[in-house]
Design a protein around this motif. Structure first.
Motif, PDB file in Angstrom:
ATOM      1  N   SER A  25       0.837  -1.206   0.000  1.00 35.24           N
ATOM      2  CA  SER A  25       0.000   0.000   0.000  1.00 35.24           C
ATOM      3  C   SER A  25       0.866   1.248   0.000  1.00 35.24           C
ATOM      4  O   SER A  25       0.771   2.085   0.902  1.00 35.24           O
ATOM      5  N   THR A  26       1.739   1.371  -1.017  1.00 30.61           N
ATOM      6  CA  THR A  26       2.595   2.540  -1.081  1.00 30.61           C
ATOM      7  C   THR A  26       2.845   2.929  -2.527  1.00 30.61           C
ATOM      8  O   THR A  26       3.079   2.071  -3.378  1.00 30.61           O
ATOM      9  N   SER A  27       2.854   4.230  -2.774  1.00 33.23           N
ATOM     10  CA  SER A  27       3.153   4.725  -4.115  1.00 33.23           C
ATOM     11  C   SER A  27       4.639   4.631  -4.434  1.00 33.23           C
ATOM     12  O   SER A  27       5.043   4.830  -5.570  1.00 33.23           O
ATOM     13  N   LEU A  28       5.447   4.300  -3.405  1.00 38.86           N
ATOM     14  CA  LEU A  28       6.886   4.143  -3.604  1.00 38.86           C
ATOM     15  C   LEU A  28       7.261   2.713  -4.017  1.00 38.86           C
ATOM     16  O   LEU A  28       8.436   2.386  -4.103  1.00 38.86           O
ATOM     17  N   LEU A  31       9.886   1.938  -6.601  1.00 39.52           N
ATOM     18  CA  LEU A  31      11.248   2.337  -6.254  1.00 39.52           C
ATOM     19  C   LEU A  31      11.876   1.397  -5.219  1.00 39.52           C
ATOM     20  O   LEU A  31      13.040   1.585  -4.848  1.00 39.52           O
ATOM     21  N   SER A  32      11.122   0.416  -4.791  1.00 36.63           N
ATOM     22  CA  SER A  32      11.518  -0.426  -3.665  1.00 36.63           C
ATOM     23  C   SER A  32      12.099  -1.762  -4.098  1.00 36.63           C
ATOM     24  O   SER A  32      11.825  -2.251  -5.188  1.00 36.63           O
ATOM     25  N   THR A  33      12.902  -2.319  -3.206  1.00 33.21           N
ATOM     26  CA  THR A  33      13.349  -3.706  -3.323  1.00 33.21           C
ATOM     27  C   THR A  33      12.421  -4.562  -2.475  1.00 33.21           C
ATOM     28  O   THR A  33      12.085  -4.191  -1.347  1.00 33.21           O
ATOM     29  N   VAL A  50      14.806 -12.219  -3.968  1.00 37.81           N
ATOM     30  CA  VAL A  50      14.669 -10.768  -3.876  1.00 37.81           C
ATOM     31  C   VAL A  50      14.666 -10.187  -5.277  1.00 37.81           C
ATOM     32  O   VAL A  50      15.306 -10.725  -6.200  1.00 37.81           O
ATOM     33  N   ILE A  51      13.920  -9.088  -5.446  1.00 39.34           N
ATOM     34  CA  ILE A  51      13.876  -8.388  -6.719  1.00 39.34           C
ATOM     35  C   ILE A  51      14.027  -6.900  -6.448  1.00 39.34           C
ATOM     36  O   ILE A  51      13.348  -6.350  -5.569  1.00 39.34           O
ATOM     37  N   THR A  52      14.919  -6.257  -7.181  1.00 39.56           N
ATOM     38  CA  THR A  52      15.154  -4.829  -6.974  1.00 39.56           C
ATOM     39  C   THR A  52      14.206  -3.998  -7.842  1.00 39.56           C
ATOM     40  O   THR A  52      13.439  -4.528  -8.646  1.00 39.56           O
ATOM     41  N   ASN A  53      14.316  -2.668  -7.679  1.00 38.09           N
ATOM     42  CA  ASN A  53      13.459  -1.788  -8.480  1.00 38.09           C
ATOM     43  C   ASN A  53      13.827  -1.844  -9.958  1.00 38.09           C
ATOM     44  O   ASN A  53      13.002  -1.522 -10.815  1.00 38.09           O
ATOM     45  N   SER A  54      15.051  -2.284 -10.270  1.00 40.24           N
ATOM     46  CA  SER A  54      15.457  -2.440 -11.669  1.00 40.24           C
ATOM     47  C   SER A  54      15.241  -3.869 -12.160  1.00 40.24           C
ATOM     48  O   SER A  54      15.720  -4.227 -13.242  1.00 40.24           O
ATOM     49  N   ARG A  55      14.559  -4.665 -11.333  1.00 41.68           N
ATOM     50  CA  ARG A  55      14.189  -6.048 -11.680  1.00 41.68           C
ATOM     51  C   ARG A  55      15.352  -7.026 -11.654  1.00 41.68           C
ATOM     52  O   ARG A  55      15.248  -8.124 -12.219  1.00 41.68           O
ATOM     53  N   THR A  98      11.802  -2.856   1.101  1.00 43.55           N
ATOM     54  CA  THR A  98      12.856  -1.942   1.553  1.00 43.55           C
ATOM     55  C   THR A  98      12.911  -0.740   0.623  1.00 43.55           C
ATOM     56  O   THR A  98      12.991  -0.894  -0.603  1.00 43.55           O
ATOM     57  N   TRP A  99      12.839   0.437   1.247  1.00 45.11           N
ATOM     58  CA  TRP A  99      12.994   1.673   0.489  1.00 45.11           C
ATOM     59  C   TRP A  99      13.904   2.589   1.288  1.00 45.11           C
ATOM     60  O   TRP A  99      13.530   3.035   2.378  1.00 45.11           O
ATOM     61  N   GLY A 100      15.098   2.825   0.790  1.00 47.63           N
ATOM     62  CA  GLY A 100      16.073   3.587   1.555  1.00 47.63           C
ATOM     63  C   GLY A 100      16.397   2.839   2.842  1.00 47.63           C
ATOM     64  O   GLY A 100      16.757   1.671   2.822  1.00 47.63           O
ATOM     65  N   SER A 101      16.271   3.526   3.974  1.00 41.29           N
ATOM     66  CA  SER A 101      16.565   2.916   5.265  1.00 41.29           C
ATOM     67  C   SER A 101      15.317   2.304   5.911  1.00 41.29           C
ATOM     68  O   SER A 101      15.397   1.769   7.018  1.00 41.29           O
ATOM     69  N   ARG A 102      14.208   2.348   5.221  1.00 41.70           N
ATOM     70  CA  ARG A 102      12.958   1.862   5.795  1.00 41.70           C
ATOM     71  C   ARG A 102      12.665   0.449   5.336  1.00 41.70           C
ATOM     72  O   ARG A 102      12.864   0.111   4.164  1.00 41.70           O
ATOM     73  N   THR A 103      12.188  -0.367   6.275  1.00 36.65           N
ATOM     74  CA  THR A 103      11.866  -1.768   5.999  1.00 36.65           C
ATOM     75  C   THR A 103      10.498  -2.089   6.563  1.00 36.65           C
ATOM     76  O   THR A 103      10.180  -1.703   7.690  1.00 36.65           O
ATOM     77  N   TYR A 104       9.708  -2.800   5.771  1.00 35.41           N
ATOM     78  CA  TYR A 104       8.371  -3.194   6.191  1.00 35.41           C
ATOM     79  C   TYR A 104       8.177  -4.683   5.908  1.00 35.41           C
ATOM     80  O   TYR A 104       8.635  -5.185   4.877  1.00 35.41           O
ATOM     81  N   TRP A 105       7.480  -5.339   6.826  1.00 35.53           N
ATOM     82  CA  TRP A 105       7.206  -6.779   6.711  1.00 35.53           C
ATOM     83  C   TRP A 105       5.708  -7.027   6.626  1.00 35.53           C
ATOM     84  O   TRP A 105       4.912  -6.323   7.235  1.00 35.53           O
ATOM     85  N   GLY A 106       5.358  -8.077   5.894  1.00 36.13           N
ATOM     86  CA  GLY A 106       3.992  -8.556   5.909  1.00 36.13           C
ATOM     87  C   GLY A 106       3.784  -9.521   7.062  1.00 36.13           C
ATOM     88  O   GLY A 106       4.707  -9.823   7.822  1.00 36.13           O
TER      89      GLY A 106
END
Length: 115
Positions: A25-28, A31-33, A50-55, A98-106
């Motif tokens: 639920s983020t517009s970022l 841009l996220s891994t 893992v998959i990065t923002n550049s795939r 992961t976006w920058g220094s922020r990490t979120y888990w399901g």
């Protein structure tokens, strides 16, 4: 606050397939891994793929050639296609964004491989 919702887990026989989804639920999102991790009872949580923002993608040795991670940025969703499942793949599967220094888990989704 970013929310991640996993789905697609369940009970499958050895040799079967499942596809897990992780929707954020983020517009970022684009841009996220995003990574998939799993934790079996009594064991540590380990990286699966893992998959990065550049795939770019990376896989644990135990799942190479059987699992495929992909993403659909139009749906804010990452998928984990799991083929040729083995009993040792049984675990709770979690996605992490992961976006920058922020990490979120399901919250995780249970995968059980058993006959």
């Amino acid at each position: 606050q970013v929310q991640l919702v996993e789905s697609g887990g369940g009970l499958v026989q050895p040799g079967g397939s499942l596809r897990l989804s992780c929707t954020a639920s983020t517009s970022l999102f684009s841009l996220s891994t995003v990574g998939w991790y799993r934790q079996a009872p009594g064991k540590e949580r380990d990286l699966v793929a893992v998959i990065t923002n550049s795939r770019s993608t990376n896989y644990a040795d135990a799942v190479k050639g059987r699992f495929t991670i992909s993403r659909d940025n139009t749906k804010n969703t990452v998928y984990l296609q799991m083929n040729s499942l083995k009993p040792e793949d049984t675990a709770v599967y979690y996605c992490k964004l992961t976006w920058g220094s922020r990490t979120y888990w399901g919250q995780g989704t249970q995968v059980t491989v058993s006959s």
